[in-house]
Enzyme design. Sequence first.
Site, PDB file in Angstrom:
ATOM      1  N   CYS A  39       1.756   6.658   6.473  1.00 12.67           N
ATOM      2  CA  CYS A  39       2.426   7.064   5.230  1.00 12.67           C
ATOM      3  C   CYS A  39       1.890   8.376   4.673  1.00 12.67           C
ATOM      4  O   CYS A  39       2.448   8.925   3.738  1.00 12.67           O
ATOM      5  CB  CYS A  39       2.257   5.969   4.179  1.00 12.67           C
ATOM      6  SG  CYS A  39       0.523   5.688   3.824  1.00 12.67           S
ATOM      7  N   CYS A 109      -2.624  -0.451   3.740  1.00  8.56           N
ATOM      8  CA  CYS A 109      -3.211   0.160   2.532  1.00  8.56           C
ATOM      9  C   CYS A 109      -4.660  -0.313   2.364  1.00  8.56           C
ATOM     10  O   CYS A 109      -5.527   0.467   1.973  1.00  8.56           O
ATOM     11  CB  CYS A 109      -2.384  -0.206   1.303  1.00  8.56           C
ATOM     12  SG  CYS A 109      -0.607  -0.094   1.569  1.00  8.56           S
TER      13      CYS A 109
HETATM   14 FE1  FES Z   1       0.296   4.222   2.382  1.00 10.35          FE
HETATM   15 FE2  FES Z   1      -0.070   2.134   0.914  1.00 10.35          FE
HETATM   16  S1  FES Z   1       1.814   2.923   1.553  1.00 10.35           S
HETATM   17  S2  FES Z   1      -1.557   3.392   1.791  1.00 10.35           S
END
Ligand code: FES
Length: 148
Positions: A39, A109
């Site tokens: 992400c 995460c």
């Molecule tokens: Fe990337 Fe949570 S969506 S760390």
Amino acid sequence: QRRYYHEKVLDHYSRPRNVGTLDKSDKSVGEGLVGAPACGDVMRLHIKVDPETQVISDVRFKTFGCGSAIASSSYLTELVRGMTLEQAAKVKNTEIAKELCLPPVKLHCSMLAEDAIKSAINNYYKKNPDVKPTSLAGREAKLETATA
Ligand code: FES
């Protein structure tokens, strides 16, 4: 699609603990800087270590990421403060995810937090090559007194 977060995530997200940085020019401060490839979120963690006891006496984070990443790092700081480096190195992301009741889609995460503490510990050891894990240090101290 609606997502519901556990109140623990919302609590850490709205009142994050130990946000900030420590002076990384200080030899006793280790820095971890990690990113999540999935992400692009980034976490920076600073730990201050007592060179005698190898206990983490202070810890700060800055996370540029999602709410679960912020909550994971905030919880991590509370968890590792007061731990020895060896104890902190064993912290698993699953432990963080469980405490915060993260859904499977948010597991990465909490992985960011595990990576961050590992990276900070490695950085501390790199900056202090003479410091050995406490179990070894203890053994050496015993040897020294035995030969003294
Ligand atoms: Fe990337 Fe949570 S969506 S760390």
